[in-house]
Structure formats: structure tokens, C-alpha cells
Motif scaffolding. Sequence first.
Motif, PDB file in Angstrom:
ATOM      1  N   GLU A   1       0.811  -1.221   0.000  1.00  0.00           N
ATOM      2  CA  GLU A   1       0.000   0.000   0.000  1.00  0.00           C
ATOM      3  C   GLU A   1       0.844   1.269   0.000  1.00  0.00           C
ATOM      4  O   GLU A   1       0.659   2.158  -0.839  1.00  0.00           O
ATOM      5  CB  GLU A   1      -0.939   0.013   1.210  1.00  0.00           C
ATOM      6  N   LEU A   2       1.780   1.373   0.941  1.00  0.00           N
ATOM      7  CA  LEU A   2       2.523   2.618   1.131  1.00  0.00           C
ATOM      8  C   LEU A   2       3.852   2.660   0.386  1.00  0.00           C
ATOM      9  O   LEU A   2       4.408   3.740   0.172  1.00  0.00           O
ATOM     10  CB  LEU A   2       2.762   2.851   2.633  1.00  0.00           C
ATOM     11  N   GLY A   3       4.385   1.501   0.012  1.00  0.00           N
ATOM     12  CA  GLY A   3       5.636   1.469  -0.740  1.00  0.00           C
ATOM     13  C   GLY A   3       6.860   1.853   0.059  1.00  0.00           C
ATOM     14  O   GLY A   3       7.884   2.246  -0.512  1.00  0.00           O
ATOM     15  N   PHE A   4       6.805   1.733   1.383  1.00  0.00           N
ATOM     16  CA  PHE A   4       7.957   2.071   2.216  1.00  0.00           C
ATOM     17  C   PHE A   4       9.068   1.029   2.095  1.00  0.00           C
ATOM     18  O   PHE A   4      10.243   1.337   2.272  1.00  0.00           O
ATOM     19  CB  PHE A   4       7.544   2.190   3.685  1.00  0.00           C
ATOM     20  N   GLU A   5       8.682  -0.213   1.844  1.00  0.00           N
ATOM     21  CA  GLU A   5       9.634  -1.303   1.672  1.00  0.00           C
ATOM     22  C   GLU A   5       9.273  -2.046   0.386  1.00  0.00           C
ATOM     23  O   GLU A   5       8.120  -2.009  -0.056  1.00  0.00           O
ATOM     24  CB  GLU A   5       9.583  -2.270   2.869  1.00  0.00           C
ATOM     25  N   PRO A   6      10.244  -2.734  -0.233  1.00  0.00           N
ATOM     26  CA  PRO A   6       9.941  -3.437  -1.489  1.00  0.00           C
ATOM     27  C   PRO A   6       9.005  -4.625  -1.277  1.00  0.00           C
ATOM     28  O   PRO A   6       9.075  -5.318  -0.260  1.00  0.00           O
ATOM     29  CB  PRO A   6      11.318  -3.904  -1.977  1.00  0.00           C
ATOM     30  N   VAL A   7       8.137  -4.836  -2.247  1.00  0.00           N
ATOM     31  CA  VAL A   7       7.259  -6.005  -2.240  1.00  0.00           C
ATOM     32  C   VAL A   7       8.109  -7.249  -2.454  1.00  0.00           C
ATOM     33  O   VAL A   7       9.096  -7.227  -3.196  1.00  0.00           O
ATOM     34  CB  VAL A   7       6.197  -5.874  -3.352  1.00  0.00           C
ATOM     35  N   ASN A   8       7.759  -8.346  -1.785  1.00  0.00           N
ATOM     36  CA  ASN A   8       8.502  -9.596  -1.973  1.00  0.00           C
ATOM     37  C   ASN A   8       7.532 -10.750  -2.179  1.00  0.00           C
ATOM     38  O   ASN A   8       6.368 -10.679  -1.754  1.00  0.00           O
ATOM     39  CB  ASN A   8       9.440  -9.856  -0.792  1.00  0.00           C
ATOM     40  N   PRO A   9       7.978 -11.822  -2.841  1.00  0.00           N
ATOM     41  CA  PRO A   9       7.080 -12.943  -3.164  1.00  0.00           C
ATOM     42  C   PRO A   9       6.488 -13.620  -1.932  1.00  0.00           C
ATOM     43  O   PRO A   9       5.387 -14.171  -1.991  1.00  0.00           O
ATOM     44  CB  PRO A   9       7.986 -13.912  -3.934  1.00  0.00           C
ATOM     45  N   GLN A  10       7.209 -13.591  -0.817  1.00  0.00           N
ATOM     46  CA  GLN A  10       6.712 -14.227   0.404  1.00  0.00           C
ATOM     47  C   GLN A  10       5.619 -13.401   1.082  1.00  0.00           C
ATOM     48  O   GLN A  10       4.945 -13.881   1.987  1.00  0.00           O
ATOM     49  CB  GLN A  10       7.862 -14.449   1.393  1.00  0.00           C
ATOM     50  N   LYS A  11       5.481 -12.139   0.646  1.00  0.00           N
ATOM     51  CA  LYS A  11       4.506 -11.208   1.234  1.00  0.00           C
ATOM     52  C   LYS A  11       4.708 -11.089   2.743  1.00  0.00           C
ATOM     53  O   LYS A  11       3.762 -11.115   3.539  1.00  0.00           O
ATOM     54  CB  LYS A  11       3.073 -11.634   0.902  1.00  0.00           C
ATOM     55  N   VAL A  12       5.971 -10.937   3.118  1.00  0.00           N
ATOM     56  CA  VAL A  12       6.367 -10.827   4.520  1.00  0.00           C
ATOM     57  C   VAL A  12       7.212  -9.573   4.693  1.00  0.00           C
ATOM     58  O   VAL A  12       8.143  -9.336   3.915  1.00  0.00           O
ATOM     59  CB  VAL A  12       7.177 -12.071   4.955  1.00  0.00           C
ATOM     60  N   GLU A  13       6.895  -8.756   5.674  1.00  0.00           N
ATOM     61  CA  GLU A  13       7.725  -7.593   6.009  1.00  0.00           C
ATOM     62  C   GLU A  13       8.337  -7.853   7.378  1.00  0.00           C
ATOM     63  O   GLU A  13       7.644  -7.918   8.387  1.00  0.00           O
ATOM     64  CB  GLU A  13       6.884  -6.315   6.024  1.00  0.00           C
ATOM     65  N   ARG A  14       9.662  -8.008   7.390  1.00  0.00           N
ATOM     66  CA  ARG A  14      10.370  -8.349   8.617  1.00  0.00           C
ATOM     67  C   ARG A  14      11.741  -7.708   8.578  1.00  0.00           C
ATOM     68  O   ARG A  14      12.321  -7.534   7.506  1.00  0.00           O
ATOM     69  CB  ARG A  14      10.500  -9.876   8.740  1.00  0.00           C
ATOM     70  N   ASP A  15      12.284  -7.337   9.754  1.00  0.00           N
ATOM     71  CA  ASP A  15      13.630  -6.787   9.792  1.00  0.00           C
ATOM     72  C   ASP A  15      14.381  -7.330  11.005  1.00  0.00           C
ATOM     73  O   ASP A  15      13.870  -8.154  11.763  1.00  0.00           O
ATOM     74  CB  ASP A  15      13.612  -5.250   9.776  1.00  0.00           C
ATOM     75  N   GLU A  16      15.603  -6.856  11.195  1.00  0.00           N
ATOM     76  CA  GLU A  16      16.473  -7.382  12.252  1.00  0.00           C
ATOM     77  C   GLU A  16      15.914  -7.154  13.650  1.00  0.00           C
ATOM     78  O   GLU A  16      16.214  -7.913  14.582  1.00  0.00           O
ATOM     79  CB  GLU A  16      17.847  -6.714  12.149  1.00  0.00           C
ATOM     80  N   PHE A  17      15.092  -6.119  13.810  1.00  0.00           N
ATOM     81  CA  PHE A  17      14.572  -5.788  15.138  1.00  0.00           C
ATOM     82  C   PHE A  17      13.481  -6.757  15.590  1.00  0.00           C
ATOM     83  O   PHE A  17      13.152  -6.810  16.769  1.00  0.00           O
ATOM     84  CB  PHE A  17      14.058  -4.347  15.154  1.00  0.00           C
ATOM     85  N   ASP A  18      12.943  -7.516  14.649  1.00  0.00           N
ATOM     86  CA  ASP A  18      11.941  -8.509  15.016  1.00  0.00           C
ATOM     87  C   ASP A  18      12.536  -9.654  15.831  1.00  0.00           C
ATOM     88  O   ASP A  18      11.797 -10.412  16.461  1.00  0.00           O
ATOM     89  CB  ASP A  18      11.250  -9.053  13.760  1.00  0.00           C
ATOM     90  N   ASP A  19      13.863  -9.767  15.825  1.00  0.00           N
ATOM     91  CA  ASP A  19      14.507 -10.807  16.628  1.00  0.00           C
ATOM     92  C   ASP A  19      14.334 -10.549  18.120  1.00  0.00           C
ATOM     93  O   ASP A  19      14.465 -11.473  18.925  1.00  0.00           O
ATOM     94  CB  ASP A  19      16.000 -10.889  16.301  1.00  0.00           C
ATOM     95  N   TYR A  20      14.069  -9.303  18.495  1.00  0.00           N
ATOM     96  CA  TYR A  20      13.855  -8.994  19.915  1.00  0.00           C
ATOM     97  C   TYR A  20      12.645  -8.068  20.088  1.00  0.00           C
ATOM     98  O   TYR A  20      12.704  -7.028  20.718  1.00  0.00           O
ATOM     99  CB  TYR A  20      15.113  -8.411  20.573  1.00  0.00           C
ATOM    100  N   SER A  21      11.539  -8.526  19.498  1.00  0.00           N
ATOM    101  CA  SER A  21      10.290  -7.762  19.559  1.00  0.00           C
ATOM    102  C   SER A  21       9.127  -8.640  19.996  1.00  0.00           C
ATOM    103  O   SER A  21       9.145  -9.860  19.821  1.00  0.00           O
ATOM    104  CB  SER A  21       9.956  -7.168  18.187  1.00  0.00           C
ATOM    105  N   ASP A  22       8.125  -7.988  20.548  1.00  0.00           N
ATOM    106  CA  ASP A  22       6.822  -8.586  20.809  1.00  0.00           C
ATOM    107  C   ASP A  22       5.799  -7.885  19.936  1.00  0.00           C
ATOM    108  O   ASP A  22       6.002  -6.743  19.514  1.00  0.00           O
ATOM    109  CB  ASP A  22       6.425  -8.408  22.273  1.00  0.00           C
ATOM    110  N   TYR A  23       4.666  -8.543  19.702  1.00  0.00           N
ATOM    111  CA  TYR A  23       3.659  -7.990  18.804  1.00  0.00           C
ATOM    112  C   TYR A  23       2.271  -8.045  19.428  1.00  0.00           C
ATOM    113  O   TYR A  23       1.904  -9.043  20.048  1.00  0.00           O
ATOM    114  CB  TYR A  23       3.614  -8.771  17.483  1.00  0.00           C
ATOM    115  N   CYS A  24       1.522  -6.991  19.213  1.00  0.00           N
ATOM    116  CA  CYS A  24       0.101  -6.986  19.534  1.00  0.00           C
ATOM    117  C   CYS A  24      -0.680  -6.961  18.224  1.00  0.00           C
ATOM    118  O   CYS A  24      -0.235  -6.381  17.233  1.00  0.00           O
ATOM    119  CB  CYS A  24      -0.270  -5.766  20.375  1.00  0.00           C
ATOM    120  N   LEU A  25      -1.827  -7.598  18.239  1.00  0.00           N
ATOM    121  CA  LEU A  25      -2.721  -7.644  17.084  1.00  0.00           C
ATOM    122  C   LEU A  25      -4.130  -7.263  17.518  1.00  0.00           C
ATOM    123  O   LEU A  25      -4.501  -7.449  18.682  1.00  0.00           O
ATOM    124  CB  LEU A  25      -2.771  -9.055  16.491  1.00  0.00           C
ATOM    125  N   VAL A  26      -4.896  -6.749  16.567  1.00  0.00           N
ATOM    126  CA  VAL A  26      -6.330  -6.563  16.765  1.00  0.00           C
ATOM    127  C   VAL A  26      -7.045  -7.364  15.684  1.00  0.00           C
ATOM    128  O   VAL A  26      -6.794  -7.164  14.489  1.00  0.00           O
ATOM    129  CB  VAL A  26      -6.737  -5.081  16.682  1.00  0.00           C
TER     130      VAL A  26
END
Length: 274
Positions: A54-79
Motif C-alpha cells: 500500500e505505502l511502498g515504504f519497503e519493497p514487495v517480496n514474493p513471500q509477502k512478509v515484512e520483517r527486519d532485524e529488530f523482530d529478533d527482539y520484539s513482541d507484537y500486539c494484534l487486533v
Amino acid sequence: MVGLPTSKTTQHAAKKKAAEIAKHYETYFHPLVALSDEDVESVYHLRHDVYCEELGFEPVNPQKVERDEFDDYSDYCLVRHKSSNTYASTVRVVAPSGEQLLPLEKYCEGAITDEELHPQNFAREDVCEISRLALRATFRRRKADKFKDSAVGGININELYEEELRCFPFITASMYLAATVLVERHNIKHAYVMMEPRLARSTALLGIKFQQIGPVVEYHGQRAPYYITAEKIRSDLPITLRPLMNMIEREVNASLSMSQVVGAQESILYRGNS
């Protein structure tokens, strides 16, 4: 004076409104901590939908996954939107240790000009960054947009109830409140956010008041560094959001407790404090 409400009447009306907000939200949305592999993957897919497609901040990839190095030490909330069983929003809490950095320390070095509140002044275990807030486009639609591009993200907005649409402004606030519960639970004292000033103004109108600690810089658009503590969020929270906060706290804690029962993957923060 005739016609003017007494303070008791005003307070009663505010409490009634607060209860309605929490009830409507809980009817249509469910906040939780992403603990299972499936839920964590849902976080990455939702972020790809928003940040890449939608926003084009990061490149689209075939896996349709947006992840970076900081996810190795992150927690996530979802709604989760109950009627469509679709995740509407997500946010992460990046909790570094040792030599690990916050995202804003790596990508926005020098953006913080308030030296007293710079994260480098505090122990690593006492700081976190609330980042990667992603809200699916469907749930950003205003009432006026209801009949424009109605089928977005697999959800037909025309089929949503009016009460659901009224909940939309509180989804973003609920993500920050859910992150607050995680921050409190694990005794993190200082939280940082890179956000658009207009988002900071919007959250302030709802009662979540971030302190700007540096100028606006270019980082995925015009953003500035902000600082807040869980204690300040609690103390500033208006009566209209307190029942919502109580409900979110209950659900977040329930999802963490359930992880121990069903053997789900423990969160980074939870594991670090066990």
C-alpha cells in the motif's frame, strides 16, 4: 442556572460514554499478543500489505512478509476483527538488550535533541521502541468513504455496521494501550516512538500524549521522535478511555496466560523475565 448540567451529571454522561466505547469495541474487535508462529506470520503479512504493497515504504517480496532485524527482539500486539476473522492492526514493542539498538537509534541517529531523554542514558533493559504500527486500509476508512473502493483487504465496508465504523478511530489508540500493557508487565521505564506529528496530535486528542523530543525528519515520510512512559499514559488517560484500557489489559494478560496453558511460543519479553 437552568439547562446547564451539573458536574455529577457530566461525570455520569462521561462514564456512560466510556462504557459504550469499550462495549462497542469489544463487540467487534479482539486485542491479543501474537505468540503462536501463525499469529507472528500474520503480523508480518499485515505489515507487508500496509508498508510494502500500500505505502511502498519497503519493497514487495514474493513471500509477502515484512520483517527486519529488530523482530529478533520484539513482541507484537494484534487486533482481530471478529466478524471477518481478519487482523485489522498490529504494533510491535522492540525490547533490546546488551548492544542491541532501537530502530530510531540506527535509522534516525541524531534526531533526538532532548539529551536528557536520549535512550543511551538508560540501561538497555529499561528502554523500548513502539514501532511498525500498521492499520489495514479498510479500517482507516471514514464514514464518508464508505461507498468508495468498498471492497478493500477482502472486506466489504458496505457490509459493516454503523457501530463498527464508529470504533475505527479507537483501533490505533487500542494498539498503543495494548503495547502499554506489555511495557508495564515487564517494567520497561522508557518508551520511544517515531511517528507523524499528525498522528501524535490525534492520539493526544484521545488522551495519549507523547512528548516530542526532536525535530521532524524524513523517515518513511515526515516523522519526529517521541517519548512516553506507561505511567504517564495511565495518569493522562481520560475517563472515556479507562474502560477500554481495562478491557485491553484483561485480554492481553489472558492471551499471555493462555500461552502457558496451550504451550504457545512465549514472547521475547515474557521469556526474558521468566
